[in-house]
Enzyme design. Structure first.
Site, PDB file in Angstrom:
ATOM      1  N   GLU A 213      23.168 -62.974  75.128  1.00  0.00           N
ATOM      2  CA  GLU A 213      23.746 -61.746  75.464  1.00  0.00           C
ATOM      3  C   GLU A 213      25.230 -61.907  75.569  1.00  0.00           C
ATOM      4  OE1 GLU A 213      21.932 -59.241  75.426  1.00  0.00           O
ATOM      5  OE2 GLU A 213      20.161 -60.093  75.570  1.00  0.00           O
TER       6      GLU A 213
ATOM      7  N   GLU B 147      22.091 -57.670  66.095  1.00  0.00           N
ATOM      8  CA  GLU B 147      21.086 -58.707  66.434  1.00  0.00           C
ATOM      9  C   GLU B 147      20.990 -59.951  65.735  1.00  0.00           C
ATOM     10  OE1 GLU B 147      20.471 -58.571  69.237  1.00  0.00           O
ATOM     11  OE2 GLU B 147      20.834 -56.519  69.680  1.00  0.00           O
TER      12      GLU B 147
ATOM     13  N   TYR C 139      16.556 -59.480  63.973  1.00  0.00           N
ATOM     14  CA  TYR C 139      17.057 -60.696  64.624  1.00  0.00           C
ATOM     15  C   TYR C 139      16.770 -62.054  63.857  1.00  0.00           C
ATOM     16  CZ  TYR C 139      16.940 -58.014  69.133  1.00  0.00           C
ATOM     17  OH  TYR C 139      16.840 -57.410  70.190  1.00  0.00           O
TER      18      TYR C 139
HETATM   19  N1  BES Z   1      20.523 -55.721  72.351  1.00  0.00           N
HETATM   20  C1  BES Z   1      19.229 -55.991  72.836  1.00  0.00           C
HETATM   21  C2  BES Z   1      18.281 -55.325  73.660  1.00  0.00           C
HETATM   22  C3  BES Z   1      18.029 -53.678  72.958  1.00  0.00           C
HETATM   23  C4  BES Z   1      17.886 -53.883  71.526  1.00  0.00           C
HETATM   24  C5  BES Z   1      17.957 -52.778  73.706  1.00  0.00           C
HETATM   25  C6  BES Z   1      17.548 -52.796  70.813  1.00  0.00           C
HETATM   26  C7  BES Z   1      17.571 -51.525  72.970  1.00  0.00           C
HETATM   27  C8  BES Z   1      17.532 -51.363  71.715  1.00  0.00           C
HETATM   28  C9  BES Z   1      19.417 -57.313  73.594  1.00  0.00           C
HETATM   29  O1  BES Z   1      20.651 -58.206  73.172  1.00  0.00           O
HETATM   30  C10 BES Z   1      18.407 -58.195  73.318  1.00  0.00           C
HETATM   31  O2  BES Z   1      18.469 -58.543  72.193  1.00  0.00           O
HETATM   32  N2  BES Z   1      17.470 -58.648  73.888  1.00  0.00           N
HETATM   33  C11 BES Z   1      16.572 -59.536  73.983  1.00  0.00           C
HETATM   34  C12 BES Z   1      16.781 -60.893  74.307  1.00  0.00           C
HETATM   35  C13 BES Z   1      16.512 -61.994  73.218  1.00  0.00           C
HETATM   36  C14 BES Z   1      16.010 -61.731  71.955  1.00  0.00           C
HETATM   37  C15 BES Z   1      17.128 -63.254  73.460  1.00  0.00           C
HETATM   38  C16 BES Z   1      15.317 -59.220  74.732  1.00  0.00           C
HETATM   39  O3  BES Z   1      15.535 -58.080  75.470  1.00  0.00           O
HETATM   40  O4  BES Z   1      14.228 -60.033  74.782  1.00  0.00           O
HETATM   41 ZN    ZN Z   2      20.371 -58.776  71.224  1.00  0.00          ZN
END
Ligand code: BES
Ligand code: ZN
Length: 654
Positions: free
Chosen positions: A312, A334, A401
């Site tokens: 984050e 991502e 990702y």
């Molecule tokens: N921005 C994302 C969460 C998100 C993505 C919210 C798409 C809504 C739509 C956040 O940065 C994220 O990637 N969170 C991951 C953490 C991780 C991959 C380390 C999670 O929630 O697990």
């Molecule tokens: Zn993210």
């Protein structure tokens, strides 16, 4: 000169991207741009509504434009007024279209050009939101760690429109300010600088975000919140009973911020605080600027899950400073962030730890690609997506990702680390506070590759990464050796040459447990599962990642004795990665699907709308009419009430 040309080219590319349009927004940024949003909202915890006004400062881009289009979803718009510099107020005509299941309702505001009109026009929209607003989750005291209720917002991807009428596209950036009124015993925080509350009446909070951000990063939380500083620029907010544990867990925050600046350049948001959320929070973390929202599942007690924080934090550059222009370019947010996450994990905790995260995540990428192909959606395995007509959350997968991460790993390999770091710094500096799409990044990359001394990378190789499906032939070697010891022990145990109590688990990190459990096959005998369960007290509690891997194994092997733990886990957390993955595993078999539906019926009230929608997509029956059949109101949908995506159209003129 070359740099200037590149810049000019980039500016025109970015503009054309916006004009070409974001398929998930009704806004037309080539006609008008909203530059600033001033919110004045009151939180009603009984009615589950926020109510008040949003004042938009609007700049005309097209001299002939006559109508401003805004995004809304389930908003009750009462009035739209123009506020003139002389203090006069004019009512404006407006029209709220019928609700589109994905996009919500377009709000059209009459705004014909006028003589001597000021550069910025101020429009005040009076409205209140639905108790079902897709951005908001209202929590009862029982869902928090104390005796108070809680409210939080989740803007990404297209939920901002359910609590603020605006141009809800990441290609447009706004500054914002807010006055939030809460019950006097609660505290409001936002993704913005906070005015000193001691000079304000109890229950009133004021905020200001001076840096322009995309709409999905406007964020609010209200609860019984306390703060603890962790350094000059960093600290943690949470409910009082969680504060000490959170401060302990994230003591490395100052170091993380320094490592981020060393790799990516100055931190441009002044402060970096964390807000540790209640258990139903929909994500591991959400990169709201200045204040990341973090799942309490990350507070493991041993700092083992801090990769989420590093992730984050990295979004402060990739995503928040340079933003994907549309959700089709989500990988730019991502993929870059995951690449930086691993680089920072390496810098902070060593290469072995970063390699472990890489190896675990790669396994899950391979599975995601197989799943997408099996579902007849091979296009979803490209970095650049085409989500027009679909919910942008369908783009949340390991492809953005981890395939994104390995594309950057591939480039790093070709440039060499030092040169690649300079390339990345240049990209972020030249695009700071801008939105970029895949084509923007591609042309920047090609321009840099055309410079003397740059590596020779065939365009076809780059395009295979960006637009091709599956993993490219140029995928770098994925670190695999880190788990050799675990893998060998797992094989010995499976073969019966080692008992569970002889496994060398004493120094295992949670990541090694995850690998051990993830590598077990679906055919594992019940007796073996029972042995693991008893020996290591595997269940729904403890480290959330280990629990998830254990319960995924329970689902894979249909190990019924542990189903109550599965249910407990799915009822006690609302985090996307933990929850949606398990329902996906359940949906692979008929009996699993049945169990999944039964658990979901109980768990649904505790999940955020984003999670409900994702789970309902997985649990809905696939019919011959296609995978989307039965989505709205048909008897085939789930038992508990209509899906949140079903239209309830209304329209009216002001
Ligand atoms: N921005 C994302 C969460 C998100 C993505 C919210 C798409 C809504 C739509 C956040 O940065 C994220 O990637 N969170 C991951 C953490 C991780 C991959 C380390 C999670 O929630 O697990
Ligand atoms: Zn993210």
């Amino acid at each position: 000169m070359a740099r200037l040309l590149t810049l000019l080219l980039l500016t025109s590319l970015a503009a054309s991207a916006a004009a070409a349009g974001d398929p998930h927004s009704y806004a037309d940024p080539s006609q008008f741009l909203v530059r600033h949003v001033a919110l004045d909202l009151r939180a009603d915890f009984t009615a589950h509504r926020l109510e008040g006004t949003a004042e938009l400062s609007v700049e005309r881009i097209d001299p002939a434009a006559r109508e401003l289009y805004l995004d809304t979803r389930d908003l009750e718009v009462r009035s739209v007024q123009r506020l003139d510099a002389d203090g006069r107020v004019h009512n404006l005509d407006f029209l709220l279209d019928a609700r589109d299941a994905v996009l919500g309702s377009r709000l059209t505001i009459e705004l014909a050009p006028r003589e001597n009109e000021p550069k910025l026009q101020h429009l005040r929209i009076g409205y209140r939101m639905s108790p079902e607003a897709s951005a908001l989750q209202w929590l009862e005291p029982a869902q928090t760690s104390g005796p108070h209720p809680y409210l939080y917002s989740q803007g990404q991807a297209i939920n901002a429109r359910s609590w603020i009428p605006l141009q809800d596209t990441p290609s447009v950036r706004v500054t914002y300010s807010a006055r939030i009124r809460t019950p006097p015993e609660l505290v409001a925080v936002m993704s913005a600088a906070r005015a000193d509350p001691t000079v304000l009446p109890p229950g009133e909070f004021r905020f200001e975000m001076r840096q322009p951000i995309p709409s999905y990063l406007i964020a609010l939380a209200i609860g019984d919140l306390k703060f603890q500083s962790l350094g000059d620029r960093v600290g943690v907010w949470t409910e009082p009973s969680q504060l000490a544990a959170a401060a302990q867990e994230f003591a490395d925050l100052p170091r993380m911020l320094e490592a981020g600046e060393k790799l990516l350049g100055p931190y441009r948001w002044d402060r970096y605080d964390l807000l540790i959320m209640p258990h139903s929070f929909a994500f591991g973390g959400m990169e709201n600027p200045r204040l990341s929202f973090i799942s309490p599942s990350v507070v493991a007690g041993d700092r083992s899950l801090v990769a989420v924080i590093v992730h984050e934090l990295a979004h402060s550059w990739s995503g928040n400073l340079v933003t994907s222009a549309t959700w089709n370019d989500f990988w730019l947010n991502e993929g870059f962030t995951t690449y930086f996450e691993r680089r920072l994990m390496e810098a902070l905790y060593g290469k072995r730890r970063a390699d472990m995260e890489d190896a675990i995540a790669y396994e899950s990428l391979v599975e995601a690609i197989d799943d997408a192909k099996a579902a007849g959606l091979p296009g979803d395995t490209s970095l650049r997506l085409n989500l027009a007509g679909r919910d942008p959350n369908e783009g949340i997968s390991d492809v953005a990702y981890e395939k994104g991460r390995w594309f950057l790993g591939f480039l790093e390999g070709r440039f060499g680390r030092l040169a690649f770091d300079a390339f990345l710094r240049g990209y972020f500096d030249s695009h700071a506070f801008m939105s970029a799409d895949t084509a923007t990044f591609r042309s920047y990359l090609l321009a840099e590759l055309a410079r003397p001394g740059a590596p020779k990378i065939p365009v076809a190789e780059i395009d295979e990464w960006l637009y091709g499906t599956g993993m490219p032939v140029t995928t770098p070697a994925i670190p695999s050796g880190v788990f050799d010891v675990v893998d060998r022990a797992a094989a010995e145990w499976r073969a019966g040459r080692l008992a569970a109590n002889q496994l060398p688990v004493r120094d295992w990190l949670p990541q090694e447990w995850v690998r051990f459990l993830d590598s077990q096959p679906a055919e594992l005998a019940d007796a073996k599962l029972a042995e693991l369960r008893t020996q290591f007290h595997l269940g729904a509690d403890g480290n959330a990642e280990i629990a998830r891997s254990w319960l995924a194994l329970v689902v894979r092997t249909a190990y019924e004795p542990a189903y109550p733990d599965l249910e407990r886990f799915l009822l006690s957390t609302g985090r996307y990665k933990l929850v949606v993955g398990l329902y996906r595993d359940l949906a692979r078999t008929e009996t699993g699907l049945e169990l999944g539906r039964a658990i979901y019926a109980k768990a649904r009230p505790g999940y955020h709308t984003t999670i409900r929608q994702a789970v309902e997509r997985l649990l809905q029956p696939v019919t011959s009419a296609g995978r989307d059949a039965g989505r709205c109101g048909s008897p085939a949908t789930l038992r508990h009430g209509p899906s949140d995506e079903c239209p309830q159209s209304h329209s009216r003129r002001g």
